[in-house]
Write a protein that holds these residues in place. Structure first.
Motif, PDB file in Angstrom:
ATOM      1  N   ARG A 266       0.880  -1.315  -0.126  1.00  0.00           N
ATOM      2  CA  ARG A 266       0.018  -0.137   0.017  1.00  0.00           C
ATOM      3  C   ARG A 266       0.900   1.091   0.074  1.00  0.00           C
ATOM      4  O   ARG A 266       0.331   2.419   0.372  1.00  0.00           O
ATOM      5  CB  ARG A 266      -0.808   0.034   1.279  1.00  0.00           C
ATOM      6  CG  ARG A 266      -2.099  -0.986   1.202  1.00  0.00           C
ATOM      7  CD  ARG A 266      -2.687  -1.037   2.725  1.00  0.00           C
ATOM      8  NE  ARG A 266      -3.779  -2.163   2.560  1.00  0.00           N
ATOM      9  CZ  ARG A 266      -3.542  -3.678   2.895  1.00  0.00           C
ATOM     10  NH1 ARG A 266      -2.370  -3.943   3.002  1.00  0.00           N
ATOM     11  NH2 ARG A 266      -4.615  -4.294   2.825  1.00  0.00           N
ATOM     12  N   ARG A 267       2.058   1.162  -0.385  1.00  0.00           N
ATOM     13  CA  ARG A 267       3.087   2.274  -0.502  1.00  0.00           C
ATOM     14  C   ARG A 267       2.738   3.174  -1.279  1.00  0.00           C
ATOM     15  O   ARG A 267       2.151   2.907  -2.448  1.00  0.00           O
ATOM     16  CB  ARG A 267       4.489   1.696  -0.777  1.00  0.00           C
ATOM     17  CG  ARG A 267       4.918   0.722   0.269  1.00  0.00           C
ATOM     18  CD  ARG A 267       5.464   1.220   1.704  1.00  0.00           C
ATOM     19  NE  ARG A 267       5.534   0.220   2.500  1.00  0.00           N
ATOM     20  CZ  ARG A 267       6.522  -0.627   2.899  1.00  0.00           C
ATOM     21  NH1 ARG A 267       7.489  -0.496   2.252  1.00  0.00           N
ATOM     22  NH2 ARG A 267       6.401  -1.578   3.809  1.00  0.00           N
ATOM     23  N   VAL A 268       2.915   4.516  -1.055  1.00  0.00           N
ATOM     24  CA  VAL A 268       2.851   5.726  -2.033  1.00  0.00           C
ATOM     25  C   VAL A 268       3.555   6.575  -2.065  1.00  0.00           C
ATOM     26  O   VAL A 268       4.444   6.806  -1.024  1.00  0.00           O
ATOM     27  CB  VAL A 268       1.244   6.311  -1.535  1.00  0.00           C
ATOM     28  CG1 VAL A 268       0.051   5.432  -1.808  1.00  0.00           C
ATOM     29  CG2 VAL A 268       1.329   7.001  -0.279  1.00  0.00           C
ATOM     30  N   SER A 269       3.963   7.482  -3.080  1.00  0.00           N
ATOM     31  CA  SER A 269       4.880   8.449  -3.007  1.00  0.00           C
ATOM     32  C   SER A 269       4.641   9.505  -2.211  1.00  0.00           C
ATOM     33  O   SER A 269       3.605   9.981  -1.901  1.00  0.00           O
ATOM     34  CB  SER A 269       4.979   9.037  -4.557  1.00  0.00           C
ATOM     35  OG  SER A 269       5.830   9.985  -4.783  1.00  0.00           O
ATOM     36  N   LEU A 270       5.836  10.034  -1.591  1.00  0.00           N
ATOM     37  CA  LEU A 270       5.606  11.177  -1.006  1.00  0.00           C
ATOM     38  C   LEU A 270       5.121  12.500  -1.573  1.00  0.00           C
ATOM     39  O   LEU A 270       4.760  13.752  -1.063  1.00  0.00           O
ATOM     40  CB  LEU A 270       6.929  11.272  -0.105  1.00  0.00           C
ATOM     41  CG  LEU A 270       7.057  10.551   1.143  1.00  0.00           C
ATOM     42  CD1 LEU A 270       8.690  10.457   1.499  1.00  0.00           C
ATOM     43  CD2 LEU A 270       6.353  10.479   2.166  1.00  0.00           C
ATOM     44  N   ASP A 271       5.348  12.454  -3.049  1.00  0.00           N
ATOM     45  CA  ASP A 271       4.795  13.377  -3.772  1.00  0.00           C
ATOM     46  C   ASP A 271       3.312  13.271  -4.159  1.00  0.00           C
ATOM     47  O   ASP A 271       2.666  14.344  -4.956  1.00  0.00           O
ATOM     48  CB  ASP A 271       5.700  13.470  -5.080  1.00  0.00           C
ATOM     49  CG  ASP A 271       7.206  13.899  -4.860  1.00  0.00           C
ATOM     50  OD1 ASP A 271       7.514  14.614  -4.065  1.00  0.00           O
ATOM     51  OD2 ASP A 271       8.235  13.217  -5.608  1.00  0.00           O
ATOM     52  N   ASP A 272       2.757  12.303  -3.561  1.00  0.00           N
ATOM     53  CA  ASP A 272       1.358  12.125  -4.039  1.00  0.00           C
ATOM     54  C   ASP A 272       0.527  11.584  -3.043  1.00  0.00           C
ATOM     55  O   ASP A 272      -0.358  10.900  -2.877  1.00  0.00           O
ATOM     56  CB  ASP A 272       1.274  10.803  -5.052  1.00  0.00           C
ATOM     57  CG  ASP A 272       0.071  10.719  -5.812  1.00  0.00           C
ATOM     58  OD1 ASP A 272      -0.904  11.811  -5.969  1.00  0.00           O
ATOM     59  OD2 ASP A 272      -0.671   9.553  -6.031  1.00  0.00           O
ATOM     60  N   LEU A 273       0.666  12.491  -1.947  1.00  0.00           N
ATOM     61  CA  LEU A 273       0.039  12.190  -0.677  1.00  0.00           C
ATOM     62  C   LEU A 273      -1.404  12.706  -0.656  1.00  0.00           C
ATOM     63  O   LEU A 273      -1.766  13.543  -1.300  1.00  0.00           O
ATOM     64  CB  LEU A 273       0.835  12.902   0.638  1.00  0.00           C
ATOM     65  CG  LEU A 273       1.894  12.447   0.855  1.00  0.00           C
ATOM     66  CD1 LEU A 273       2.887  13.317   2.007  1.00  0.00           C
ATOM     67  CD2 LEU A 273       2.154  10.979   1.493  1.00  0.00           C
ATOM     68  N   GLN A 274      -2.209  11.801  -0.078  1.00  0.00           N
ATOM     69  CA  GLN A 274      -3.820  12.246  -0.010  1.00  0.00           C
ATOM     70  C   GLN A 274      -4.046  12.261   1.579  1.00  0.00           C
ATOM     71  O   GLN A 274      -3.527  11.298   2.340  1.00  0.00           O
ATOM     72  CB  GLN A 274      -4.708  11.128  -0.609  1.00  0.00           C
ATOM     73  CG  GLN A 274      -4.266  11.079  -2.091  1.00  0.00           C
ATOM     74  CD  GLN A 274      -5.528  10.162  -2.784  1.00  0.00           C
ATOM     75  OE1 GLN A 274      -6.162   9.585  -2.098  1.00  0.00           O
ATOM     76  NE2 GLN A 274      -5.271   9.938  -4.142  1.00  0.00           N
ATOM     77  N   PRO A 275      -5.205  13.091   1.922  1.00  0.00           N
ATOM     78  CA  PRO A 275      -5.588  12.833   3.302  1.00  0.00           C
ATOM     79  C   PRO A 275      -5.722  11.474   3.904  1.00  0.00           C
ATOM     80  O   PRO A 275      -6.378  10.710   3.220  1.00  0.00           O
ATOM     81  CB  PRO A 275      -6.758  13.640   3.385  1.00  0.00           C
ATOM     82  CG  PRO A 275      -6.536  14.733   2.173  1.00  0.00           C
ATOM     83  CD  PRO A 275      -5.838  13.835   1.220  1.00  0.00           C
ATOM     84  N   GLY A 276      -5.400  11.183   5.118  1.00  0.00           N
ATOM     85  CA  GLY A 276      -5.373   9.708   5.846  1.00  0.00           C
ATOM     86  C   GLY A 276      -4.183   8.787   5.576  1.00  0.00           C
ATOM     87  O   GLY A 276      -3.959   7.944   6.441  1.00  0.00           O
ATOM     88  N   ASP A 277      -3.286   9.416   4.549  1.00  0.00           N
ATOM     89  CA  ASP A 277      -2.127   8.420   4.297  1.00  0.00           C
ATOM     90  C   ASP A 277      -1.217   8.648   5.794  1.00  0.00           C
ATOM     91  O   ASP A 277      -1.229   9.558   6.365  1.00  0.00           O
ATOM     92  CB  ASP A 277      -1.127   8.970   3.198  1.00  0.00           C
ATOM     93  CG  ASP A 277      -1.916   8.838   1.891  1.00  0.00           C
ATOM     94  OD1 ASP A 277      -2.826   8.060   1.771  1.00  0.00           O
ATOM     95  OD2 ASP A 277      -1.332   9.375   0.842  1.00  0.00           O
ATOM     96  N   LEU A 278      -0.384   7.628   5.867  1.00  0.00           N
ATOM     97  CA  LEU A 278       0.395   7.268   7.089  1.00  0.00           C
ATOM     98  C   LEU A 278       1.803   7.743   6.402  1.00  0.00           C
ATOM     99  O   LEU A 278       2.332   7.086   5.637  1.00  0.00           O
ATOM    100  CB  LEU A 278       0.582   6.091   7.768  1.00  0.00           C
ATOM    101  CG  LEU A 278      -1.227   5.764   8.072  1.00  0.00           C
ATOM    102  CD1 LEU A 278      -1.214   4.304   8.996  1.00  0.00           C
ATOM    103  CD2 LEU A 278      -1.778   6.805   9.192  1.00  0.00           C
TER     104      LEU A 278
END
Length: 324
Positions: A266-278
């Motif tokens: 479930r990893r996401v880019s720090l450049d593509d953060l969305q509310p709720g991301d850890l």
């Protein structure tokens, strides 16, 4: 730089009291730089120890739960064996009471009543089968009893070892907390928080379950950081993320390390953060919730409270983010 340290530094700057000139016999007060460096080291060390404490606590809970289940199973089997033993004893008493075995062939064919003989033969088959089944069940359950008892004993010993590990980590944490509080109070930067804080209203861009997560997290603002805390009166960093995402319908593991591992897919880019991301620190000692608009909400460290601050305040020492 680690999450949550810059705001503390600002507080230190306001609270720092310099030693009076001429106080040659007194120990010099730490400079702002020294105070920040010492507090940074204490906080980083505490992060790691708290995570070890949380991990040990989770292992203890699992070991204790395993013991409880195995011990309950042992007790049920013990009751079953006791009941079967009673039935076997009753059969033995009956055999003794009537002398020869009433179901034996000699006992049956000695009767003068043909009908009784036929009935007796039928009964003999039933009684023999029932007796054989009871004896077999007693033997089987009695042998299984030792296995159940040994398994429960091993689980109890494992739980005891995990409990000792928890106490060891707890002892180290208490020493660190004493140092942290002493330094923070000396510098006028200690915030005990309010366990009954009603927090603030979330008005950010989150939607869906992330909105529920952030509404919950923002409602905790002002509550104290408490090592091992999972609410409702206080939290540590992963305790807050776990409780917040539970409000959003997702069950996260307890510790920072476990949450990061759980989110491997479930990893996401720090450049593509969305509310709720850890978002996780590079050392995995800290985790925060992205609130949108460049904000994060988190439980920083001892002597501070759940708060909302800018992500940009924390430099680039970030490992990555996951989207539960």
């Amino acid at each position: 730089m680690r999450f949550g340290r810059v705001p503390v530094a600002a507080g230190l700057a306001l609270g720092l009291v310099l030693s009076p000139i001429g106080a040659a016999t007194a120990d010099p007060k730490p400079t702002l730089r020294q105070a920040k460096a010492k507090l940074e080291k204490l906080n980083d060390k505490a992060d790691k120890v708290v995570d070890r404490f949380n991990t040990a606590t989770e292992r203890y809970k699992k070991a204790k739960s395993s013991y409880t289940k195995l011990n309950d199973s042992y007790k049920r089997k013990l009751a079953t064996v006791a009941d079967l033993r009673s039935q076997v004893i009753d059969m033995a008493v009956d055999s003794y009471k009537y002398g020869a075995d009433l179901t034996s062939l000699p006992g049956l064919i000695s009767t003068d009543n043909p009908q009784a003989l036929l009935t007796g033969l039928t009964l003999a088959g039933q009684v023999s089968k029932e007796r054989a089944e009871k004896l077999a069940a007693f033997d089987r359950e009695n042998r299984g009893l030792k296995v159940e008892r040994d398994n429960a004993q091993k689980a109890l010993e494992a739980a005891d070892r995990e409990r000792d590990g928890v106490e060891k980590e707890r002892s180290e944490i208490m020493k660190l907390i004493t140092e942290q509080k002493k330094l923070l109070r000396k510098l006028g930067a200690y915030n005990p928080g309010n366990p009954n804080s009603v927090g603030i209203k979330y008005t950010g861009p989150a939607s869906g379950n992330a909105a529920a997560v952030l509404r919950f997290a923002f409602a905790q603002v002002g509550k104290p950081y408490i090592y091992g805390g999972t609410g409702p009166g206080g939290y540590d960093c992963s305790g807050l993320t776990q409780a917040s995402w539970r409000a959003g319908g997702v069950s996260l593991p307890r510790t920072t390390w476990q949450q990061w591992a759980w989110g491997a897919n479930r990893r996401v880019s720090l450049d593509d953060l969305q509310p709720g991301d850890l978002i996780f620190s590079s050392s995995l000692g800290h985790v925060v919730i992205y609130a949108g608009n460049g904000d994060i909400v988190h439980a920083p460290q001892t002597g501070d409270v759940v708060k909302v601050v800018k992500l940009s305040s924390y430099g680039n020492s970030l490992l990555g983010a996951i989207r539960p």
